[in-house]
Design a protein around this motif. Sequence first.
Motif, short mmCIF file in Angstrom:
data_model
loop_
_atom_site.label_atom_id
_atom_site.label_comp_id
_atom_site.label_asym_id
_atom_site.label_seq_id
_atom_site.Cartn_x
_atom_site.Cartn_y
_atom_site.Cartn_z
N ASN A 373 67.92 47.66 73.88
CA ASN A 373 67.80 49.09 74.13
C ASN A 373 67.69 49.28 75.63
O ASN A 373 66.84 48.65 76.29
N TRP A 374 68.54 50.14 76.20
CA TRP A 374 68.58 50.28 77.66
C TRP A 374 67.29 50.87 78.21
O TRP A 374 66.87 50.51 79.33
N GLY A 375 66.65 51.76 77.48
CA GLY A 375 65.38 52.32 77.94
C GLY A 375 64.30 51.26 78.06
O GLY A 375 63.62 51.15 79.08
N TRP A 376 64.16 50.45 77.02
CA TRP A 376 63.15 49.39 77.06
C TRP A 376 63.53 48.29 78.05
O TRP A 376 62.66 47.64 78.63
N ALA A 377 64.83 48.08 78.26
CA ALA A 377 65.26 47.11 79.27
C ALA A 377 64.81 47.58 80.66
O ALA A 377 64.36 46.77 81.49
N ILE A 378 64.90 48.90 80.94
CA ILE A 378 64.41 49.45 82.20
C ILE A 378 62.90 49.27 82.31
O ILE A 378 62.37 48.90 83.37
N VAL A 379 62.18 49.51 81.21
CA VAL A 379 60.72 49.35 81.20
C VAL A 379 60.34 47.92 81.55
O VAL A 379 59.46 47.66 82.38
N ILE A 380 61.01 46.95 80.92
CA ILE A 380 60.69 45.54 81.15
C ILE A 380 61.01 45.15 82.59
O ILE A 380 60.21 44.50 83.28
N GLN A 381 62.18 45.55 83.08
CA GLN A 381 62.57 45.20 84.44
C GLN A 381 61.66 45.85 85.47
O GLN A 381 61.26 45.21 86.45
N THR A 382 61.29 47.11 85.25
CA THR A 382 60.40 47.80 86.19
C THR A 382 59.04 47.14 86.25
O THR A 382 58.44 47.02 87.33
N LEU A 383 58.53 46.69 85.10
CA LEU A 383 57.24 45.99 85.06
C LEU A 383 57.28 44.73 85.92
O LEU A 383 56.38 44.48 86.73
N ILE A 384 58.35 43.95 85.78
CA ILE A 384 58.48 42.71 86.54
C ILE A 384 58.60 43.01 88.03
O ILE A 384 57.97 42.35 88.88
N ILE A 385 59.42 44.01 88.38
CA ILE A 385 59.62 44.36 89.79
C ILE A 385 58.31 44.82 90.43
O ILE A 385 57.96 44.40 91.54
N THR A 386 57.58 45.69 89.76
CA THR A 386 56.35 46.25 90.33
C THR A 386 55.29 45.17 90.52
O THR A 386 54.57 45.16 91.52
N ILE A 387 55.20 44.25 89.56
CA ILE A 387 54.25 43.15 89.70
C ILE A 387 54.67 42.23 90.86
O ILE A 387 53.83 41.76 91.63
N ALA A 388 55.98 42.01 91.00
CA ALA A 388 56.48 41.15 92.09
C ALA A 388 56.19 41.76 93.45
O ALA A 388 56.01 41.03 94.44
N LEU A 389 56.11 43.09 93.55
CA LEU A 389 55.85 43.76 94.82
C LEU A 389 54.35 43.91 95.11
O LEU A 389 53.98 44.45 96.16
N TYR A 543 60.74 55.53 87.98
CA TYR A 543 59.73 55.95 88.95
C TYR A 543 58.40 56.28 88.29
O TYR A 543 57.34 56.00 88.85
N ALA A 544 58.45 56.89 87.12
CA ALA A 544 57.19 57.21 86.42
C ALA A 544 56.46 55.93 86.04
O ALA A 544 55.23 55.82 86.21
N GLU A 545 57.20 54.95 85.51
CA GLU A 545 56.54 53.69 85.13
C GLU A 545 56.02 52.96 86.36
O GLU A 545 54.91 52.38 86.33
N THR A 546 56.79 52.98 87.46
CA THR A 546 56.32 52.35 88.70
C THR A 546 55.00 52.95 89.14
O THR A 546 54.07 52.22 89.54
N ASN A 547 54.88 54.28 89.06
CA ASN A 547 53.64 54.94 89.45
C ASN A 547 52.48 54.55 88.54
O ASN A 547 51.35 54.33 89.00
N LEU A 548 52.73 54.50 87.24
CA LEU A 548 51.66 54.15 86.29
C LEU A 548 51.17 52.73 86.51
O LEU A 548 49.95 52.47 86.48
N ILE A 549 52.10 51.80 86.74
CA ILE A 549 51.69 50.42 86.99
C ILE A 549 50.96 50.32 88.32
O ILE A 549 49.95 49.61 88.45
N SER A 550 51.44 51.05 89.33
CA SER A 550 50.79 51.06 90.64
C SER A 550 49.39 51.64 90.55
O SER A 550 48.47 51.21 91.27
N MET A 551 49.20 52.64 89.68
CA MET A 551 47.86 53.20 89.48
C MET A 551 46.90 52.14 88.95
O MET A 551 45.75 52.02 89.41
#
Length: 579
Positions: A373-389, A543-551
Motif C-alpha cells: 500500500n503506497w500510503g503505508w509505504a510512505i509511513v514506513i519510509q518517513t519513520l526510517i528517515i526521521t529516525i536517521a536524521l 510532513y504530518a508524520e515527520t512532525n509527529l515523530i519529531s514531537m
Amino acid sequence: MPQAPATPQKQSAPEQAAAAPSTTATPAPPASGVSASAPAATPGKQASSETETIIENDLYKITFTNRGAQVKSWILKKFDNDAQNGPLELVNDAASQKYGYPLSLWTYDETLRNKLNSVLYVPSENRSILMGEANPQITITSVKGELAGQILKAPAGITFEYADPEVVVRKTFEFDHTYLLKVETSVVYKGNEIFAAPAWPSGFGDQITPASYAAARIDYHNDASTERTALVFPSFVSRLPVKNVSGGNTIRGPFEWAGPGDQYFTAIFIPDDPNTAAMVTLRGSLPVPTKPDSKETTTVDALGTAVGDLRGVTRERVYVGPKELSSLEAVTVPTIHNDNPDLRGTVDFGWWGLISRPLFLWLKWTYKHVYPNWGWAIVIQTLIITIALLPLRITQMKSMLKMQRIAPQIKSIQEKYKKYSLRDPRKAPMNEEISALYKKEGVNPAGGCLPLLIQFPFLIAYYRMLGIALDLRHAHWLWVTDLSARDPYFILPILMVASMFAMQRMTPQAGMDPAQQKMLTWMMPLMMGFLFFNFAAGLNLYYAETNLISMAQQSIMNRTKLGREMREMLEKRARKKEK
C-alpha cells in the motif's frame, strides 16, 4: 470533424527553406521492417467513405480514422480516468478538434496541412494476427470492395495511402507489445519530397484542470551539447515550460528524442537519424472550467510537438504512455552516447535528482516487499528517515545550548562597542573578541543552522519525488482515495499545522526574543498550512508524520540533562526580561 492545427508563426524565407526543403534529397537508409520507397505518383488513390481501424494490445487500444490517417482515441488500459470511471483516454478531444489529432501531419504550408489531415486515405489490409485467440479471423465490412473497418491485435501494422495529381502521401505504423510504435511517413508535393512531420499537437486527455495544463512541458534530449547542464548534477535534457513555447517555432537537431508531456504521461518521438531531425513546437489556447462542474472558465495552453526529418521521409519510433521508470528505461535509444541510453530523462526529479530518484526506488521497494500500500509505504519510509536524521537534531540542540551559555558574554562585548558605528574602524575589534570567545568555548556559530541546511535538500528531494511519482496516482490509503490529489477532508493538512504548532512550542529557541518566538510559533504553522492546503495527500502525509515523530523525539530530548539545562537557561532569561 477535426480541424487543422493553429497557424504557425510567420517565418523568414531562409528559415522556411532550411526547415522544409523543397528540393529532392537522398533519403536515409530504410528502417528495419518499414518500407523505404517513396510512393509512386498514382493519381486518384483515395477512399470513398470514412472507416476506423483499431489496434490493441494488453497496454492500449488505439482507434485510427482514415480521415487524415490520424488517431481519434488512444486508451491506456492500466490507468483510470480522472473525470469518470473507466480507462484513461490520452486524446484530448476538445483540444484536438481545434488544433489536430495525434499522428496527424504538420507542414509549414497551412493549406496543404489542412488537406493532409482531412482527406480520406486508403488503409492497407491486415498484416498480423487478429482478435480472437482460439480462431483468429478478420472482421471487415466492405463497401464497394474497400476496407471499411478492422480490429488488429499487436504485433500489427497498418499503412494509409492517398494520392491525387498534386500530392502523394504514405503513412505506415507498426505496433508490438510495448508502448512503442514505429512510424514512417512521406509526402511528395508537386513532385518533391517535403518536410511533413508526425505530430502530437494537443496535450493529453488527463488534463482536465488548469493545474494539470500548467504542468505540461516539452522535453528534448541532446547529449552532444554540454550547455544543457543542470546546476547540481549533469543533465542533458532541456525542458521548455509553457510560457517559453511559441507555436510554429522550429528546433533543429541533433537530438535523440523529443516530445510533449504532462505530470504523468508523455508522447516522445525518437528519430532514426538525430542529425537531420527537427521539432516544431505547438501551442494553442483552450477554455477549461476553473473547478470541476463549474461554469466559470479560464484560458489554458495545450502544448504539442511535430517531429520529423528535414530531408523529407520521416522514420522514427514513438513512445506514448506513462512516465513510469520501468517502462521508460526499457526503451533503448542507441544514439545516446554520453547519458543513459533510454527515456528516463522524461521524469523530472528536479535539481536534487541524485537524492529523489533513489528515494523513489526505495519507496517502490517498500511497496513491493514490505507492505503493498503506497500510503503505508510512505509511513514506513518517513519513520526510517526521521529516525536517521535524529543525530542532526541532537547536534543542533547542543550547538544552541553552547550559544545560549555564552550569550551574556557576547552581549557584554557588544555593549562595549555599541557607541561606535558600523563603519567606525574602532568597532572592528568587536568581531575579533567574539571570534576569540567562540574559539575558546568551542562554539561554531553556524552549528545550529548546519543540520537544517543538510536536511533542506533532502526534504526538497522528497517533496519532488512524491510530486512526480506516477504510482501514487489514484493510490488509496485509509480515507484518502488518491494520494496524488489533495486530502478530500483536509485532515492531513490540519494535522500538519497542529503538529507544527506543537513542535514550535516544545522546541527551545536559544537566543530568540520571547516576542519573536511567540510570533514564529503562530506564523510559521499558519503559513505552511496555507501552502500545503491543496498539496497532494502523499506530501501532507509525509510532513504530518515527520512532525509527529519529531514531537516524540523532542519530548524525550527535553527530559534529558541537555534539554533540562536548555529550558532552565531560557526560563531564567525570560524572568530577567520581565523584571
